[in-house]
Write an enzyme that holds these catalytic residues in place. Structure first.
Site: not given
Ligand SMILES: Cc1cc2nc3c(=O)[nH]c(=O)nc-3n(C[C@H](O)[C@H](O)[C@H](O)COP(=O)(O)O)c2cc1C
Ligand SMILES: Cc1cc2nc3c(=O)[nH]c(=O)nc-3n(C[C@H](O)[C@H](O)[C@H](O)COP(=O)(O)OP(=O)(O)OC[C@H]3O[C@@H](n4cnc5c(N)ncnc54)[C@H](O)[C@@H]3O)c2cc1C
Ligand code: FES
Lengths: 251, 304
Positions: B131, B128, B194, B166, B244, B69, B72
């Site tokens: 990002c 965070n 991510t 994070k 994750g 993703n 942003g």
């Molecule tokens: C669409 C999307 C938006 C995300 N936005 C944020 C965010 O705003 N802040 C943040 O700390 N992590 C954000 N993440 C990261 C997730 O919180 C998570 O750390 C990451 O996706 C890994 O976990 P997962 O594999 O279970 O998704 C986002 C992930 C996705 C997929």
């Protein structure tokens, strides 16, 4: 509460060479859905795939989707064996404004599916509906009727030209609402046509989606900002749309 | 506390399951699908001082077992959040985690100043530093132990709220980042955000994402997250929140064995919005049939 349904595909038929029409068993979605809404359907790919609801049968508890093959996921769903159980989220998003007494419905490409549902619903409540369908050529025509105005780009069926050529043949009535689903250039053209005739017009947007329920913000459309100093805002196609009033989002 | 209850430092959660930032917005939409009070907590969409429209164009690309993703950090800004969403999150009867992002040292401090007065409504701040989708700040801070130390200790002196840092996996040595956070006064670390990735459309020979790169998440990244949790668990004294690729209860167990005190669910909610309901049920059954409290599992990994 909303939920993810496991539903059986009862029937699959090919409408054209590259477009399938599925009848799916799900009384809850059949009951709740309104035209313009969509479902998010699982396949073997990681993400679900969004499809507009093309028709419902409340009595038998089924709904339909039409699938044009454009890639792996749509190809798989378009050839799915009858009897297969698929996971479906829906009905999702906002539908059309059905409050008026008279409508002009316009479809292009896969927009024929949600527009078909709008036609059936409006006719069932006795409303005045003029239907305009635009197709690339004769081979793409589906879900049509002799009562409809049909245009083809190639001119091998109906009126030659875009759906604007079809719209120009209609005697307009007061307070008619235009609902249009199709490719963006077409919705732009129909929207500005409606604006010139002072008719309210709704369009339906498509964006690449993940969740389909408004939690990931990947599917946004641009909207003119309400605040000053910000060039534009983003709204979610899946949750704030997919139906928007023409002019609300930047095409 | 039931058998699912866990503690992350001073914060007690009724379940180890927390919805990950950016995959649950502020809870409104998912509460149409299930009662969010079964969760240990919910982490808000990443917030910034000013509203952000986020990136333009295509923001999602799919892979065989995950997605990228490039949203942003689209968010309504911290003031709007405090006025419109914070009370709602509190009303959900689950842990309220506020995810804080920024572009600079000053941004993060300004965020703390905005949020600290609302500490009675917040259980923890998730900072965070990771990002990958914004041009300045965020991830670049989280890849430098000196900047992590500077920013975390400055936040520490400005608030008593639990600070969960994070971290980004886009580093060579995650342990040094986690230690920097711990030594600067962090209450916990969240592993991982991510991974930076790219998907190319072979027809157009262009990246699918309009931003070129994006953050990779989903089951594909789980082994990396597990490895990082296991590595950090050996050297840290503060708790770890694992994140994750969690899709089912076995993934949760794996994270806890590796050393996590709690576990976040991200991308899985985009695929199956009610998956936390199933995971909660399966974890409850697991505790019953093995006659253990879930928190007993944390850090029980034995390396070869
Ligand atoms: C669409 C999307 C938006 C995300 N936005 C944020 C965010 O705003 N802040 C943040 O700390 N992590 C954000 N993440 C990261 C997730 O919180 C998570 O750390 C990451 O996706 C890994 O976990 P997962 O594999 O279970 O998704 C986002 C992930 C996705 C997929
Ligand atoms: C609200 C909504 C309603 C839709 N209704 C219908 C419908 O009724 N009938 C129908 O046939 N199609 C509909 N679509 C488009 C359909 O979702 C895509 O064609 C499908 O997801 C493509 O999947 P794929 O795996 O075959 O394609 P991929 O292999 O993923 O991609 C192939 C091509 O399809 C395009 N594409 C991929 N995902 C989407 C997407 N989510 N939206 C638009 N284009 C996409 C890509 O840009 C690419 O060019 C709708 C899309 C949305 C967002
Ligand atoms: S697809 Fe997730 S918000 Fe629209």
């Amino acid at each position: 509460m909303n939920k993810e349904y496991s539903c059986k595909v009862l029937k699959r038929e090919m409408l054209t060479q590259d477009t399938a029409y599925l009848t799916i068993d799900c009384p809850e979605i059949a009951q709740k859905a309104i035209p313009g809404q969509f479902v998010n359907v699982s396949c073997s790919r990681f993400l679900k795939r969004p499809f507009g609801i093309a028709s419902t049968d409340k009595e038998n508890g089924t709904f339909n989707i039409g699938i044009k093959i454009v890639g792996g996921g749509s190809g798989e769903l378009a050839s799915i064996p009858e009897g297969t159980v698929i996971n479906v989220l829906g009905p999702l998003g906002n539908g059309f404004d059905l409050s008026s007494d008279s409508y002009i419905l316009v479809s292009g490409g896969t927009g024929v599916f949600p527009i078909n549902f709008a036609y059936e619903t409006l006719r069932a409540s006795g409303k005045d509906v003029t239907m305009v369908q635009g197709f690339r050529d004769k081979s793409q025509i589906c879900l049509t009727s002799d009562d409809y105005i049909v245009t083809t780009d190639s001119g091998d069926y109906g009126i030659k030209g875009t759906c604007i050529a079809g719209l120009d043949t209609i005697d307009l009535k007061k307070d008619q609402i235009v609902c249009c689903v199709g490719p963006v250039p077409m919705m732009k053209a129909v929207g500005s046509w409606a604006e010139a005739k002072r008719l309210k017009c709704y369009i339906s947007m498509e964006q690449r989606m993940a969740c389909g329920i408004g939690i990931c913000l990947v599917c946004v459309c641009k909207k003119k900002a309400e605040q000053e100093g910000v060039p534009f805002e983003h709204v979610r196609c899946c949750k704030d749309g997919p139906v928007f009033e023409y002019g609300e989002v930047i095409l | 506390m039931t058998r699912l209850g866990v503690k992350v430092g001073s914060v007690s959660l009724k379940s180890p399951l927390i919805l990950a930032s950016g995959t649950c917005n502020f809870g409104h939409e998912l509460s149409e699908y299930y009662d969010l009070s079964i969760l240990g907590g919910l982490s808000s969409k990443g917030l910034t001082i000013k509203p952000r429209a986020g990136n333009e164009g295509v923001r999602v690309a799919e892979t065989a077992s995950g997605m990228l993703n490039s949203v942003g950090l689209q968010n309504p800004g911290v003031d709007y959040f405090i006025e419109h969403d914070l009370d709602y999150m509190r009303s959900l009867n689950t842990g309220v985690i506020v995810n804080v992002a920024g572009h600079s040292f000053d941004d993060y401090m300004a965020m703390i100043e905005k949020l600290d007065p609302h500490k009675d409504k917040i259980d923890a701040l998730e900072i965070n530093l990771s990002c990958p989708n914004v041009k300045a700040g965020c991830m670049s801070i989280g890849t430098d132990p000196a900047q992590i130390r500077e920013i975390v200790s400055a936040m520490r002196s400005r608030t008593d709220l639990p600070l969960w840092i994070k971290l980004t996996p886009n580093v060579t040595d995650i342990k040094s980042m986690a230690l920097a956070a711990q030594n600067a006064g962090a209450d916990a670390v969240v592993l991982i955000n991510t991974l930076l990735g790219m998907v190319i459309d072979i027809k157009t020979r262009r990246p699918v994402l309009r931003n070129n790169t994006g953050g990779y998440s989903g089951p594909a990244v789980k082994p990396i997250a597990i490895r990082m949790v296991a590595e950090c668990s050996k050297v840290l004294d503060i708790p770890i929140i694992g994140c994750g690729g969690v899709m089912d209860y076995k993934d949760v167990l794996e994270f806890m064995i590796a050393g996590a005190s709690a576990v976040e669910i991200g991308t899985a909610s985009l695929i199956h919005p009610t998956c936390p309901v199933d995971i909660t049920r399966d974890l409850t059954d697991y505790c019953k049939s093995n006659n253990i409290d879930l928190s007993d599992l944390t850090g029980t990994l034995e390396l070869w």
